[in-house]
Design a protein around this motif. Structure first.
Motif, PDB file in Angstrom:
ATOM      1  N   ALA A  51      75.250  33.603  28.085  1.00 29.55           N
ATOM      2  CA  ALA A  51      73.941  34.264  28.003  1.00 29.55           C
ATOM      3  C   ALA A  51      74.003  35.729  28.418  1.00 29.55           C
ATOM      4  O   ALA A  51      73.011  36.442  28.306  1.00 29.55           O
ATOM      5  N   GLY A  52      75.154  36.169  28.924  1.00 26.72           N
ATOM      6  CA  GLY A  52      75.309  37.579  29.274  1.00 26.72           C
ATOM      7  C   GLY A  52      74.911  37.928  30.695  1.00 26.72           C
ATOM      8  O   GLY A  52      74.876  39.097  31.059  1.00 26.72           O
ATOM      9  N   LEU A  53      74.607  36.926  31.507  1.00 26.73           N
ATOM     10  CA  LEU A  53      74.246  37.215  32.902  1.00 26.73           C
ATOM     11  C   LEU A  53      75.499  37.494  33.730  1.00 26.73           C
ATOM     12  O   LEU A  53      75.452  38.190  34.734  1.00 26.73           O
ATOM     13  N   SER A  72      74.951  42.638  26.739  1.00 26.89           N
ATOM     14  CA  SER A  72      74.084  42.350  27.882  1.00 26.89           C
ATOM     15  C   SER A  72      73.185  41.158  27.564  1.00 26.89           C
ATOM     16  O   SER A  72      73.035  40.759  26.406  1.00 26.89           O
ATOM     17  N   ALA A  73      72.593  40.597  28.601  1.00 28.23           N
ATOM     18  CA  ALA A  73      71.698  39.445  28.436  1.00 28.23           C
ATOM     19  C   ALA A  73      70.589  39.762  27.444  1.00 28.23           C
ATOM     20  O   ALA A  73      70.234  38.938  26.600  1.00 28.23           O
ATOM     21  N   GLU A  74      70.044  40.990  27.526  1.00 26.34           N
ATOM     22  CA  GLU A  74      68.955  41.384  26.632  1.00 26.34           C
ATOM     23  C   GLU A  74      69.401  41.331  25.171  1.00 26.34           C
ATOM     24  O   GLU A  74      68.696  40.812  24.303  1.00 26.34           O
ATOM     25  N   THR A  77      69.964  37.736  23.874  1.00 28.75           N
ATOM     26  CA  THR A  77      68.691  37.090  23.561  1.00 28.75           C
ATOM     27  C   THR A  77      68.179  37.555  22.201  1.00 28.75           C
ATOM     28  O   THR A  77      67.720  36.760  21.388  1.00 28.75           O
ATOM     29  N   LYS A  78      68.284  38.853  21.974  1.00 32.06           N
ATOM     30  CA  LYS A  78      67.816  39.419  20.707  1.00 32.06           C
ATOM     31  C   LYS A  78      68.579  38.861  19.518  1.00 32.06           C
ATOM     32  O   LYS A  78      68.025  38.693  18.442  1.00 32.06           O
ATOM     33  N   LEU A  83      68.830  30.924  26.752  1.00 33.66           N
ATOM     34  CA  LEU A  83      69.287  30.053  27.842  1.00 33.66           C
ATOM     35  C   LEU A  83      68.088  29.487  28.582  1.00 33.66           C
ATOM     36  O   LEU A  83      67.174  30.217  28.957  1.00 33.66           O
ATOM     37  N   PRO A  85      67.735  28.148  31.963  1.00 33.84           N
ATOM     38  CA  PRO A  85      68.657  28.134  33.098  1.00 33.84           C
ATOM     39  C   PRO A  85      68.521  26.896  33.981  1.00 33.84           C
ATOM     40  O   PRO A  85      67.486  26.228  33.970  1.00 33.84           O
ATOM     41  N   HIS A  89      63.639  27.905  36.454  1.00 35.37           N
ATOM     42  CA  HIS A  89      63.266  29.307  36.606  1.00 35.37           C
ATOM     43  C   HIS A  89      62.057  29.710  35.778  1.00 35.37           C
ATOM     44  O   HIS A  89      62.070  30.748  35.113  1.00 35.37           O
ATOM     45  N   THR A 106      60.872  39.780  23.008  1.00 35.08           N
ATOM     46  CA  THR A 106      61.607  40.630  22.055  1.00 35.08           C
ATOM     47  C   THR A 106      60.960  40.664  20.675  1.00 35.08           C
ATOM     48  O   THR A 106      61.395  41.418  19.815  1.00 35.08           O
TER      49      THR A 106
END
Lengths: 242, 297
Positions: A51-53, A72-74, A77-78, A83, A85, A89, A106
């Motif tokens: 997920a890029g975290l 990156s996570a952003e 997602t795009k 994810l 989590p 969360h 997004t």
């Protein structure tokens, strides 16, 4: 079947502590794939890295044929990876509706977002009833459904579910796994699922990988993996499912 | 005490409280997103105040100078993020304490050397010092202006936070930054936005501050930073509603101490308030507002 997600010799961890030691797997378009393994095997690290975290230190991840390691996570997602989590969360102080709107962060197609919001609220009456309530007031199972819906709001192609049944009452575990099955059958999504509850995971999945020490140690169809999985469950019986 | 005087002091506390509330909000906005205090926060007010003093000195009308002053304050806040916070994103918290404190000292020295170490007076138009008389109650015009501007700023902030996508993302980030990134929100942009909001609030507070004190000095930022910090601690770190409540609570305590304590003790008012803060941190580190919020939820 074309591969939607290809993970090749992935290495990642936290600072100097390496958790994934060259992990490789593939997830085909439309498949539901389970990742099984004991606590500390690296399952959540894998999900967070995908997920890029967490930034990977070596190896490659391709999604729809495009490299996403190092993104990156952003950005991820795009691209269409969502994810859910571990620990759900949800934004506890935001309302149910606001949580869902955050899921659509997004997206620019207002009409599409509104239509999907309506559709999800019809499909999940629990959430519709509580749309104006703070998400923190929902039960664990309701929060899990909200977290999944929030992920759906980003219109993903691949959904990563990290321990969706963790800490839920048995009735809710069943409900959540119904939802997991729906993700493929109704939403046509590809699902990568990390789960402690081996029986449920194998029931929902087409195939499974066994992770140990940050590597894949076995893989096969759910039927093939049932035996290996039983051993695995026995190995952490003491700590987990007693 | 006569009821007239009591009402006058009440309005006084309300007007000081609205400045403190703005200050506390601005500090809390960044804290809620980053979990870090900006020790160069007071310098936002300093920059705003000096911009106003210099512009008014050059013949610019006060209202225009005030707007430019707030914009300068926003610039200061964004600069602090870029210079002191962004390069140290992965560093431990104390590193950012030092770097933001360094920004504060650099700004102060620059002003001392480039402008003057001495306070610079602001010629406030006469009508601002006027007093409204309602029967036997006398209320300063400035107090009313202060309350109105502060309330408008808080209403504007609330509508941005509640009514816009970026506002929603900021509230989400205040709760869970990582998960907000998972939703596709760009971390750097959200943080920049938090600093912009923080700078706006502190800039507006800076305008009200200099209208009240009538002068700008290089180290003028320290007291507002301290007041904002106290208010934020009282309200519970990171809670915006708490910060507003904390700001008003602090003002009412200060004014009450000044009004009711024997005059010999008045110079110690600030010391007493800080003692209260130490007590709060010791006995109720989560602040007073948290409990209320939980009860509501």
């Amino acid at each position: 079947m074309t591969a939607l997600l290809e993970v090749d010799a992935l290495e990642a961890g936290y600072g100097p502590v390496k958790v994934l030691h060259g992990l490789s797997l593939t997830v085909g378009e439309g498949e539901t794939v389970a990742i099984l393994g004991a606590n500390g095997a690296g399952k959540s690290t894998l999900m967070n890295t995908l997920a890029g975290l967490i930034r990977s230190t070596a190896g490659r991840v391709h999604f729809s044929g495009q490299p996403i390691h190092g993104a990156s996570a952003e950005q991820i997602t795009k691209r269409g990876v969502a994810l859910v989590p571990e620990g759900r969360h949800v934004f506890a102080r935001l309302t149910v509706l606001e949580n869902l709107r955050m899921g659509a962060y997004t997206r620019r197609d207002r009409a599409g977002v509104a239509a999907q919001l309506d559709e999800l609220l019809q499909r999940f009456p629990v959430l519709a009833e509580r749309r104006g309530q703070r998400a923190g007031t929902l039960s664990g199972g309701e929060q899990q459904q909200l977290a999944i819906c929030r992920a759906l709001m980003s219109k993903p192609k691949l959904i990563l579910l990290d321990e969706p049944s963790l800490g839920l009452a048995p009735v809710m575990v069943e409900r959540v796994f119904d939802v997991v099955r729906e993700l493929r059958e109704r939403d046509g999504l590809t699902v990568l699922l990390v789960e402690q509850s081996v029986v449920n995971a194998l029931e929902a999945a087409d195939r499974a990988y066994l992770v140990s020490g940050g590597r894949i140690t076995a893989s096969g169809t759910s039927a093939e993996m049932a035996g290996a999985a039983r051993d695995l469950e026995a190995s952490y019986l003491g700590g987990e499912s007693a | 005490m006569s009821p007239e005087l009591l009402i006058q002091q009440f309005v006084n506390a309300l007007s000081i409280g609205s400045i403190y509330a703005l200050l506390a909000l601005g500090l809390a906005v960044v804290f809620s997103v980053l979990g870090l205090l900006n020790f160069a926060y007071g310098e936002i007010l300093t920059i705003t105040a000096y911009a106003i003093v210099l512009l008014v000195g050059a013949g610019v009308p006060l209202a225009i100078a005030a707007v430019i002053g707030v914009i300068a304050g926003i610039g200061m806040s964004l600069l602090t993020e870029v210079v002191a916070f962004r390069p140290l994103r992965k560093a431990p918290a104390y590193a950012v304490v030092f770097s933001s404190f360094a920004v504060s000292l650099i700004v102060q020295s620059l002003i001392r050397n480039v402008i003057s170490p001495r306070p610079q007076g602001l010629a406030v138009p006469g009508w601002l010092d006027g007093v409204l008389t309602l029967g036997s109650i006398r209320i300063p015009v400035l107090a009313i202006i202060t309350i109105v501007i502060a309330v408008l700023a808080m209403v504007a902030l609330t509508s941005v936070l509640q009514g816009t996508k970026q506002g929603l993302a900021m509230r989400a980030a205040a709760e869970d930054f990582q998960t907000t990134r998972l939703m596709g929100a760009k971390a750097g942009r959200l943080i920049l936005l938090a600093f912009a909001v923080s700078g706006t609030l502190a800039g507006i507070a800076g305008v009200l501050w200099i209208l009240r004190t009538g002068s700008a000095s290089p180290d003028m930022g320290f007291t507002p930073l301290l007041q904002a910090f106290v208010a934020v601690v009282l309200g519970g770190m990171g809670s915006l509603r708490g910060a507003v409540l904390g700001g008003f609570a602090l003002a009412f305590v200060e004014v009450a101490l000044q009004v009711f304590l024997p005059s010999a003790i008045v110079p110690y008012v600030q010391a007493i308030t800080l003692l209260v803060v130490i007590a709060v941190l010791y006995f109720r580190p989560q602040g007073f507002a948290k409990k209320i919020e939980e009860r509501v939820a």
